[in-house]
Design an enzyme around this catalytic site. Structure first.
Site, PDB file in Angstrom:
ATOM      1  N   HIS A   8       0.903  -1.204   0.032  1.00  0.00           N
ATOM      2  CA  HIS A   8      -0.121  -0.038   0.057  1.00  0.00           C
ATOM      3  C   HIS A   8       0.833   1.184  -0.222  1.00  0.00           C
ATOM      4  O   HIS A   8       1.628   1.305  -0.874  1.00  0.00           O
ATOM      5  CB  HIS A   8      -0.746  -0.168   1.156  1.00  0.00           C
ATOM      6  CG  HIS A   8      -1.988   1.071   1.333  1.00  0.00           C
ATOM      7  ND1 HIS A   8      -2.439   1.743   0.216  1.00  0.00           N
ATOM      8  CD2 HIS A   8      -3.185   1.146   1.998  1.00  0.00           C
ATOM      9  CE1 HIS A   8      -3.414   2.412   0.300  1.00  0.00           C
ATOM     10  NE2 HIS A   8      -3.826   2.138   1.645  1.00  0.00           N
TER      11      HIS A   8
ATOM     12  N   HIS B 182      -1.911  -1.852 -10.702  1.00  0.00           N
ATOM     13  CA  HIS B 182      -2.691  -1.160  -9.779  1.00  0.00           C
ATOM     14  C   HIS B 182      -4.235  -2.140  -9.717  1.00  0.00           C
ATOM     15  O   HIS B 182      -4.281  -2.625 -10.776  1.00  0.00           O
ATOM     16  CB  HIS B 182      -3.153   0.003 -10.189  1.00  0.00           C
ATOM     17  CG  HIS B 182      -3.773   0.924  -8.919  1.00  0.00           C
ATOM     18  ND1 HIS B 182      -5.128   0.749  -8.872  1.00  0.00           N
ATOM     19  CD2 HIS B 182      -3.143   1.839  -8.092  1.00  0.00           C
ATOM     20  CE1 HIS B 182      -5.338   1.850  -7.748  1.00  0.00           C
ATOM     21  NE2 HIS B 182      -4.176   2.299  -7.357  1.00  0.00           N
TER      22      HIS B 182
ATOM     23  N   ASP C 265       3.021   6.030  -6.912  1.00  0.00           N
ATOM     24  CA  ASP C 265       4.241   5.915  -6.275  1.00  0.00           C
ATOM     25  C   ASP C 265       5.431   5.801  -7.117  1.00  0.00           C
ATOM     26  O   ASP C 265       6.546   6.344  -6.669  1.00  0.00           O
ATOM     27  CB  ASP C 265       4.233   4.361  -5.647  1.00  0.00           C
ATOM     28  CG  ASP C 265       3.351   4.200  -4.660  1.00  0.00           C
ATOM     29  OD1 ASP C 265       3.022   5.214  -3.823  1.00  0.00           O
ATOM     30  OD2 ASP C 265       2.581   3.118  -4.694  1.00  0.00           O
TER      31      ASP C 265
END
Length: 378
Positions: free
Chosen positions: A224, A264, A315
Site C-alpha cells: 500500500h 494497480h 508511487d
C-alpha cells in the site's frame, strides 16, 4: 446470501460514497465531480480538504476561515512531543512513531469525549488531527537528526509549513507548490486498504482517534503506502550500478524480483496521478540541471509497458519527485498519511451518517468432527 468466495474482497461493493470516483479503464480520478488534473493544478490542499469534508469547493470567505482555523491547530502538546522525541531517540520506524503520536492526540483533544457520530465535533477533531500530523512528523525527523524542533507557523500553507518545519527554512514557491500538488493527488482514492480499515473501525462506533491510527497501520505496508519508498530505493540501486535502466530491469526480473511502482488493483492504464507527478519530476530535474531520475523512470516505464503491459502507479513518480525535493526516503509513506488523512476523515464521516457494522463472513475449511481429549490424557 452468496457463498462465492471473493479473496481480497475484489469486485465486492460494500458501500456507496460521493467522495471519489476511479475509472480504471480511462485513467480518470474524480473528487466529488472534479477531475484530479483540475484540482492538482488549480486548487490547494486546504481547498480539497474543504471539498471532501463539506461537499463543495469553498468561496474566498469560507476558504480563509477554514485555512486560518486549521493553521491555528498546528501546535502539538508537550506530552505528545515528548513521546515522539523518545521514539525518535529509540530509532522507532517513522510510520510507527507517527501512528503512536496521532493516537496520543486524543488525550489533549477537547472533543475527545464527544459522541463518535457528532459531525461537528468530528470536523473539529479532523481539523486538529490533520493540522498536527505534519508537526509530529517534522519533529520526529528533526530529533532523530540531532536538530532542534521547529515550531509551526500559521502564516504558511499546510504544505509550505511542513517543509519549513522539516528543513528549518521557508521553501521557495516551486517546492511549496509541488508538495501541495502531491498532497492534493494523494488525498483520496476510493476504498483502498487504509480507507476501508478506517471505515471498519468507525463502523463499530469507535472514534476518529481510533480509526485514523488504524488506517496509518494499514498504509504502512509495502503493498500500500510503503511502495513509494521501495521505488526510490530501487532507483538508487540502479544508480549504484554501471547498468543502463533496461539492462538493470532485465537483471532484476532474471533474479525473480519485481520492479516496484507498477500495476494497480483498479487502474488498467497509467495512473493519472503518475502522469501529473511525472511532469513535475521532469520540471524539478530541469530546474536543477539534472534529469537523471526522470530519465531513469521513463526508460523503465517504457520497457515495463512494452514487455509486461503494466503501467506505473502514483508511487513510481512520487518517489523521484520527493527525492529531488530533498525529503528523506523513509518519510515518504508518512507524507502519504499527511495527505490521505483528509480522505480517511471524509469516509469516516460518511460511514457515521449511514452506519452499519461491517461484518463479512469467512468460509470455514477446518475439521468439524474432532473428539475432545482432556489435558491429562493428551
Amino acid at each position: 446470501m452468496s457463498d462465492e468466495l471473493k479473496k481480497g474482497l475484489e469486485g465486492v461493493l460494500v458501500a456507496e460514497s460521493a467522495l471519489s470516483f476511479i475509472d480504471g479503464d480511462e485513467g480518470r480520478l474524480i473528487y466529488r465531480g472534479y477531475e484530479i488534473e483540475d484540482l492538482a493544478r488549480g486548487a490547494s490542499y486546504e481547498e480539497v480538504l474543504y471539498l471532501l469534508w463539506h461537499g463543495e469547493l469553498p468561496n474566498r470567505e469560507q476558504y480563509d476561515e477554514f485555512r486560518d482555523t486549521m493553521a491555528a491547530e498546528r501546535h502539538v502538546d508537550d506530552g505528545v512531543i515528548d513521546t515522539v522525541r523518545e521514539l525518535a531517540e529509540q530509532d522507532e520506524e517513522p510510520m510507527a512513531a507517527l501512528r503512536t503520536g496521532v493516537s496520543q492526540l486524543s488525550a489533549y483533544d477537547p472533543d475527545a469525549a464527544a459522541d463518535p457520530t457528532d459531525r461537528e465535533a468530528n470536523l473539529r477533531k479532523g481539523r486538529r488531527i490533520t493540522a498536527k500530523i505534519p508537526t509530529i512528523l517534522a519533529a520526529y525527523d528533526r530529533v532523530r537528526n540531532g536538530e532542534e524542533i521547529v515550531e509551526p507557523r500559521e502564516d504558511l500553507s499546510h504544505a509550505a509549513n511542513f517543509l519549513y518545519m522539516l528543513n528549518g527554512e521557508e521553501p521557495n514557491d516551486v517546492l511549496a507548490e509541488t508538495f501541495d500538488m502531491a498532497l492534493v493527488l494523494h488525498a483520496d482514492h476510493g476504498l483502498n486498504a487504509s480507507t476501508f480499515t478506517s471505515m471498519v473501525i468507525s463502523s463499530t462506533l469507535a472514534d476518529l482517534h481510533s480509526s485514523i491510527p488504524g488506517a496509518i497501520g494499514a498504509l504502512s505496508g509495502s503493498l500500500h503506502g510503503g511502495a513509494n519508498q521501495d521505488v526510490m530505493e530501487a532507483l538508487l540501486e540502479l544508480d549504484d550500478t554501471d547498468m543502463e535502466p533496461v539492462e538493470w530491469v532485465e537483471h532484476l526480473l532474471d533474479e525473480g524480483r519485481r520492479v516496484p511502482g507498477f500495476g494497480h488493483r483498479v487502474y488498467n492504464v497509467k495512473d493519472p496521478r503518475a502522469k501529473i507527478l511525472g511532469e513535475r519530476s521532469k520540471e524539478l530535474g530541469e530546474a536543477a540541471g539534472d534529469l537523471k531520475w526522470y530519465e531513469y523512470s521513463t526508460s523503465i516505464e517504457e520497457y515495463i509497458m512494452d514487455e509486461k503491459g503494466l503501467a506505473p502507479n502514483v508511487d513510481f513518480y512520487s518517489s523521484s519527485t520527493y527525492y529531488q525535493m530533498g525529503i528523506p526516503i523513509d518519510i515518504y509513506t508518512p507524507i502519504f498519511v499527511m495527505s490521505r488523512v483528509g480522505g480517511w476523515i471524509a469516509h469516516v464521516l460518511e460511514q457515521y451518517e449511514d452506519n452499519r457494522l461491517i461484518r463479512p463472513r469467512a468460509r470455514y475449511v477446518g475439521s468439524e468432527h474432532e473428539d475432545f481429549v482432556a489435558l491429562g490424557e493428551r
